[in-house]
Design a protein around this motif. Structure first.
Motif, PDB file in Angstrom:
ATOM      1  N   ASN A  73      34.647 -27.340  -0.744  1.00 50.10           N
ATOM      2  CA  ASN A  73      36.195 -27.736  -0.469  1.00 50.10           C
ATOM      3  C   ASN A  73      37.093 -26.482  -0.886  1.00 50.10           C
ATOM      4  OD1 ASN A  73      35.910 -30.291  -0.201  1.00 50.10           O
ATOM      5  ND2 ASN A  73      35.286 -30.870  -2.280  1.00 50.10           N
ATOM      6  N   LEU A  74      36.660 -25.734  -1.833  1.00 48.88           N
ATOM      7  CA  LEU A  74      37.607 -24.673  -2.231  1.00 48.88           C
ATOM      8  C   LEU A  74      37.823 -23.725  -0.940  1.00 48.88           C
ATOM      9  CD1 LEU A  74      39.345 -23.093  -4.177  1.00 48.88           C
ATOM     10  CD2 LEU A  74      37.235 -22.130  -5.201  1.00 48.88           C
ATOM     11  N   THR A  75      36.891 -23.294  -0.386  1.00 45.76           N
ATOM     12  CA  THR A  75      36.985 -22.279   0.817  1.00 45.76           C
ATOM     13  C   THR A  75      37.423 -22.742   2.089  1.00 45.76           C
ATOM     14  OG1 THR A  75      35.591 -20.477   1.747  1.00 45.76           O
ATOM     15  CG2 THR A  75      34.517 -22.450   1.557  1.00 45.76           C
ATOM     16  N   ASN A  76      37.199 -24.043   2.041  1.00 47.40           N
ATOM     17  CA  ASN A  76      37.928 -24.647   3.313  1.00 47.40           C
ATOM     18  C   ASN A  76      39.139 -24.777   3.288  1.00 47.40           C
ATOM     19  OD1 ASN A  76      35.521 -25.112   4.696  1.00 47.40           O
ATOM     20  ND2 ASN A  76      35.363 -27.364   3.814  1.00 47.40           N
ATOM     21  N   LYS A  77      40.096 -25.285   2.162  1.00 47.17           N
ATOM     22  CA  LYS A  77      41.220 -25.499   1.857  1.00 47.17           C
ATOM     23  C   LYS A  77      41.939 -24.059   1.672  1.00 47.17           C
ATOM     24  CE  LYS A  77      40.803 -29.829   0.221  1.00 47.17           C
ATOM     25  NZ  LYS A  77      40.556 -31.111  -0.870  1.00 47.17           N
ATOM     26  N   ALA A  78      41.234 -22.966   1.211  1.00 49.26           N
ATOM     27  CA  ALA A  78      41.972 -21.793   1.006  1.00 49.26           C
ATOM     28  C   ALA A  78      41.717 -20.821   2.002  1.00 49.26           C
ATOM     29  CB  ALA A  78      41.216 -21.030  -0.392  1.00 49.26           C
ATOM     30  N   LYS A  79      41.424 -21.254   3.177  1.00 44.93           N
ATOM     31  CA  LYS A  79      41.039 -20.309   4.608  1.00 44.93           C
ATOM     32  C   LYS A  79      42.148 -19.431   4.566  1.00 44.93           C
ATOM     33  CE  LYS A  79      37.790 -22.802   7.433  1.00 44.93           C
ATOM     34  NZ  LYS A  79      37.489 -23.924   8.242  1.00 44.93           N
ATOM     35  N   ASN A  80      43.497 -19.825   4.600  1.00 49.17           N
ATOM     36  CA  ASN A  80      44.530 -18.893   4.974  1.00 49.17           C
ATOM     37  C   ASN A  80      45.135 -18.004   4.211  1.00 49.17           C
ATOM     38  OD1 ASN A  80      44.400 -20.235   7.642  1.00 49.17           O
ATOM     39  ND2 ASN A  80      45.390 -21.811   6.824  1.00 49.17           N
ATOM     40  N   SER A  81      44.555 -18.263   2.892  1.00 47.33           N
ATOM     41  CA  SER A  81      44.925 -17.413   1.817  1.00 47.33           C
ATOM     42  C   SER A  81      44.191 -16.133   1.301  1.00 47.33           C
ATOM     43  CB  SER A  81      45.158 -18.136   0.572  1.00 47.33           C
ATOM     44  OG  SER A  81      43.926 -18.851   0.211  1.00 47.33           O
ATOM     45  N   ASN A  82      43.211 -16.461   0.589  1.00 46.14           N
ATOM     46  CA  ASN A  82      42.807 -15.033   0.114  1.00 46.14           C
ATOM     47  C   ASN A  82      41.218 -14.900   0.511  1.00 46.14           C
ATOM     48  OD1 ASN A  82      45.090 -14.308  -1.500  1.00 46.14           O
ATOM     49  ND2 ASN A  82      44.069 -16.511  -2.368  1.00 46.14           N
ATOM     50  N   ALA A  83      40.938 -13.645   0.478  1.00 50.10           N
ATOM     51  CA  ALA A  83      39.349 -13.584   0.603  1.00 50.10           C
ATOM     52  C   ALA A  83      38.712 -14.215  -0.668  1.00 50.10           C
ATOM     53  CB  ALA A  83      38.998 -11.752   0.578  1.00 50.10           C
ATOM     54  N   PHE A  84      37.283 -14.798  -0.374  1.00 53.02           N
ATOM     55  CA  PHE A  84      36.909 -15.679  -1.131  1.00 53.02           C
ATOM     56  C   PHE A  84      35.460 -14.749  -1.648  1.00 53.02           C
ATOM     57  CE2 PHE A  84      34.470 -19.605  -2.325  1.00 53.02           C
ATOM     58  CZ  PHE A  84      35.484 -20.213  -3.043  1.00 53.02           C
ATOM     59  N   PHE A  85      35.308 -14.719  -2.908  1.00 50.01           N
ATOM     60  CA  PHE A  85      34.031 -13.835  -3.284  1.00 50.01           C
ATOM     61  C   PHE A  85      33.145 -15.121  -4.119  1.00 50.01           C
ATOM     62  CE2 PHE A  85      36.993 -10.217  -2.891  1.00 50.01           C
ATOM     63  CZ  PHE A  85      36.276  -9.445  -2.050  1.00 50.01           C
ATOM     64  N   VAL A  86      32.017 -15.000  -3.941  1.00 47.06           N
ATOM     65  CA  VAL A  86      31.301 -16.059  -4.585  1.00 47.06           C
ATOM     66  C   VAL A  86      29.936 -15.360  -5.090  1.00 47.06           C
ATOM     67  CG1 VAL A  86      31.666 -17.986  -3.117  1.00 47.06           C
ATOM     68  CG2 VAL A  86      29.688 -16.850  -2.388  1.00 47.06           C
ATOM     69  N   ASN A  87      29.560 -16.007  -6.203  1.00 53.38           N
ATOM     70  CA  ASN A  87      28.256 -15.753  -6.747  1.00 53.38           C
ATOM     71  C   ASN A  87      27.385 -16.769  -7.119  1.00 53.38           C
ATOM     72  OD1 ASN A  87      26.184 -14.134  -7.737  1.00 53.38           O
ATOM     73  ND2 ASN A  87      27.432 -12.968  -9.259  1.00 53.38           N
ATOM     74  N   ASP A  88      26.297 -16.675  -7.377  1.00 50.35           N
ATOM     75  CA  ASP A  88      25.582 -18.051  -7.994  1.00 50.35           C
ATOM     76  C   ASP A  88      24.127 -17.182  -8.442  1.00 50.35           C
ATOM     77  OD1 ASP A  88      25.717 -21.110  -7.717  1.00 50.35           O
ATOM     78  OD2 ASP A  88      23.785 -20.345  -7.974  1.00 50.35           O
ATOM     79  N   PHE A  89      23.746 -17.827  -9.761  1.00 52.20           N
ATOM     80  CA  PHE A  89      22.667 -17.509 -10.212  1.00 52.20           C
ATOM     81  C   PHE A  89      21.209 -17.852  -9.117  1.00 52.20           C
ATOM     82  CE2 PHE A  89      22.609 -21.553 -11.786  1.00 52.20           C
ATOM     83  CZ  PHE A  89      21.387 -22.200 -11.643  1.00 52.20           C
ATOM     84  N   ASN A  90      21.319 -18.902  -8.345  1.00 50.05           N
ATOM     85  CA  ASN A  90      20.627 -19.500  -7.548  1.00 50.05           C
ATOM     86  C   ASN A  90      20.775 -18.912  -6.272  1.00 50.05           C
ATOM     87  OD1 ASN A  90      19.129 -20.933  -5.243  1.00 50.05           O
ATOM     88  ND2 ASN A  90      19.498 -22.981  -6.424  1.00 50.05           N
ATOM     89  N   ASN A  91      19.836 -17.852  -5.779  1.00 52.68           N
ATOM     90  CA  ASN A  91      20.217 -17.056  -4.664  1.00 52.68           C
ATOM     91  C   ASN A  91      20.069 -17.742  -3.437  1.00 52.68           C
ATOM     92  OD1 ASN A  91      20.721 -14.196  -4.366  1.00 52.68           O
ATOM     93  ND2 ASN A  91      19.024 -13.878  -2.938  1.00 52.68           N
ATOM     94  N   SER A  92      19.249 -18.620  -3.201  1.00 53.94           N
ATOM     95  CA  SER A  92      19.097 -19.236  -1.926  1.00 53.94           C
ATOM     96  C   SER A  92      20.309 -19.934  -1.473  1.00 53.94           C
ATOM     97  CB  SER A  92      17.726 -20.172  -1.716  1.00 53.94           C
ATOM     98  OG  SER A  92      17.832 -21.060  -2.603  1.00 53.94           O
ATOM     99  N   THR A  93      20.798 -20.702  -2.507  1.00 51.06           N
ATOM    100  CA  THR A  93      22.080 -21.484  -2.619  1.00 51.06           C
ATOM    101  C   THR A  93      22.943 -20.685  -2.002  1.00 51.06           C
ATOM    102  OG1 THR A  93      21.306 -22.920  -4.092  1.00 51.06           O
ATOM    103  CG2 THR A  93      23.754 -22.880  -3.713  1.00 51.06           C
TER     104      THR A  93
END
Lengths: 281, 281, 281, 281
Positions: free
Chosen positions: C12-32
């Protein structure tokens, strides 16, 4: 040491240890400390736990490490902490035993306390046993470090439950028409018998020399019981144990301990709390 | 009479009463009745409570009036009913005492039961006492009619609480690393001591000859305990007594008694119920 | 982020934020993490929270500081910790808001979560609000740091109580002869109405699309509820609040969560736990 | 009829039924009865339930049969009794519906009560429905005789649990630093939402026009709630349903209702009971 428990314990210890060693004492309550030293000429006062440690071969360690003015002041007295402190002590070339007591102020004065001792080896237990025997009757080896605390927590949890259960049973029976002393006698010769019914009965008129006989003054405070029940519930959560009665009893002691007129009463005043209100119906 | 309690009670009674009176018996379980009469040649079988009543001077009244096949079959054994039955009996020129027992099947066999007797006068109590002494060790006068039931209810309520409390404490301590026998010994010499910990410990390996030593076979069924706790809670409601722990313990025994594999077990199986689940974590 | 909640939130966040900022993500679950980056081309993967922090203006801070692989991995999510972390963050020139959510996996997918936000000032709240609105419907300012956690704890405590209460009421009514859907409708238009009865009813056959309709798969795990209830009871102890129902409900969820077949079920399976056993009577 | 509920119900009924039938009324409270008759000129006073019965085609049956001065005065309003009364009525050529209400005094005045109706057939339900609609908004058919009572009991049991749960959650949150109104708003938009939080919040300052806003005067008395919880626990026992939270909540309302200053308060005063004490710590 706490005044109510510690003073009679220290008196017993110094009297019986007269011929053995010099006896150094310390306490966060300075007037108590002065009183004790002036009354017991084998004892010397020491101002800091550290100084105490440097001059002593054997220390009543629990208080020095974990007591109100101890090295780890404020740390909760749970099994995990005991294990951690024991490891610290070992790293410094010392040994530690955890030795919580049960038996209350009456047991402290009579020297009939039960000590529940956890230590890394049984040799360490044997080393401290003679000294604990000067203050108590039952000195029980509970296994490795932390187990003294486990035994204490399990015992006090059951005590808190039994006392509330006894209070509910006495209150119910009396309200249904039984004479309190007679009801207590029946419980005490039947399967409802427990320490709370036969030794520390919470209903006034049943036993002399218990808090119930003196409007619940002295004894083991209801807020201390609430605290111990809280420790038990926490230990239960950490070990995935279900303790439904303990959890409820905990909340009841919380509520009693925060009711006007009960904050400083013995924990057996839960009987009065139940009955006071009920009478007004 | 119920087989588990009644049979050994009747054996004790007929053996000790040999030289006194003819002994008439009845039971809703016909095969038990036949067995008893064939084994005890002083006893004669009677088919109905009414016939029994017409030939007897003294009747073990509780069962005849209130037992499973008695005159008032199905009536709950609460204090109010006892009072009412006593009044009925009086109107017909009879007297009634209520004499519920505590002590379980072991006590019934050993003749060491506790009888809690309510009667209109102490003379009536003295009249039945010799016969009750053939079956029990403690024959206690509890006051007026109904008070025998009150004492029984109060005792069993406290028993149900203590047993669940002991189970929670033993389960917690063992899961935190204590050896069960050692933990029980500590509780039994400390303020957590109770009949459930020192005589009927619910944790396997602590005591021989208790239900816990034989996978909770025999003893006092968990559904009977649930029923007794229910009676206690109901009596508490009627007398405006607060019984928080009893109410919770009641629900726990309800739940245990309706769990597959526990319906016919002794009530101390609540320990297994707590621990079985917990182990699977 | 946790898969069940975090993935749909991040989508939801990345879809709605498309036009704004670059989006960096991280997660402890690497495959996810890989899956997410490959499906969302605005998102770039970052391997460590630290790297993430150095490149970002705004971080979904709760997880980075306190999440399973965060800076303070393993720290319990209680109000005190939130306050402490906020002070740490401030000392390093950052700000922190605590923003726990309510609404479950369904709310995460639909973007209808409630965010409970604690922050030092309302300006900080307004700074993060637009981003939280991409994932949730109600973004609520709860006051100073830690208050987001307080609100979450209080809400989940009440939820755990309501769900168990709803289960008891539905079980009782159905066993007394009511049709489940009809009973639920009555509760939902009466004073017993609650989210657990009208939105997440635990009784199969009442609502579609809830865990009860699919043998309690998915949803909010019973062991997570047990954990949240434990946090609530602990916070209550520390603040001297009496929470009797919460303490009992906590123990019940503990017991359910350790019963074979329930460990991975939704917390509304407490209804099945009550009823399964009862049916076997 | 009870003054608090019955008076506004009767006013609604007589006003809306003006054009239909003569309206006979009765009440054990004679001054209320006089007042009602003088204010409502369509109503005629009747002195006995029997006389009432002989002249009426349709009777608000619950009160006549089971009310405080009714034919079966003193009989508890449980589902079993409803079934039995229905059978009696049928044997005399009458029909009976059981139609307990939910919604409180506010609902009675506004004519927005919920009626939960049990009757032998749905035709009987349709017969009384128009009259009940003059007093209530939701007229729900619950199935056979007795089911109205079942629905009422299940609803009030859940209400009692929710109210205590809401009180614990509000008390905890406020003591941890939340503003009461804000906390209530969060609960009301989250999964903790319930009638007790959004319509009848027990914490002063959250809602106007609720008992909490006027020191818990009026409303539904705490002793009535204790009684209803007792009925629920009893019905649960009879149907082998486990109701742990209800049993505990019952005891808490018992205790509150027997505490000085609370006997005549609304049941939401349990919030004050928790918080009053706690403040004194």
């Amino acid at each position: 040491m706490y005044w109510q428990m510690g003073y009679p314990m220290a008196v017993n210890l110094t009297n019986k240890a007269k011929n053995s060693n010099a006896f150094f004492v310390n306490d966060f309550n300075n007037s108590t400390l002065q009183k004790f030293v002036s009354e017991n000429n084998h004892a010397s006062k020491q101002l800091t736990p550290k100084a105490l440690a440097s001059q002593s071969k054997l220390i009543h360690v629990r208080e020095v490490y974990l007591g109100a003015n101890g090295i780890l002041n404020g740390v909760s007295k749970d099994p995990k902490t005991s294990k951690e402190v024991a490891e610290c002590a070992k790293a410094q070339g010392c040994i530690m035993v955890d030795a919580p007591v049960s038996g209350g102020t009456l047991g402290a004065e009579a020297g009939t306390l039960t000590f529940m001792v956890g230590s890394e080896t049984i040799d360490y237990f044997n080393l401290v046993k003679p000294y604990l025997q000067m203050m108590g009757k039952n000195i029980v080896y509970c296994g490795t470090n932390g187990n003294g605390q486990v035994a204490k927590i399990a015992n006090n949890m059951l005590l808190g439950i039994s006392m509330l259960g006894t209070s509910e049973a006495m209150n119910l029976g009396v309200r249904l028409g039984m004479e309190p002393k007679l009801l207590a006698n029946i419980l005490n010769t039947s399967s409802g018998r427990c320490w709370s019914s036969d030794t520390y009965n919470p209903c006034p008129g049943v036993l002399p020399n218990v808090p119930a006989a003196r409007d619940y003054e002295g004894g083991f405070g209801v807020t201390l019981m609430a605290k111990d029940m809280g420790l038990a519930v926490q230990a239960a959560n950490e070990s995935k144990s279900t303790v439904t009665l303990a959890a409820v009893a905990h909340q009841v002691y919380n509520q009693v301990g925060s009711t006007e007129g009960f904050q400083k009463k013995d924990f057996s005043s839960v009987f009065k709390w139940l009955n006071d209100n009920a009478k007004k119906f």
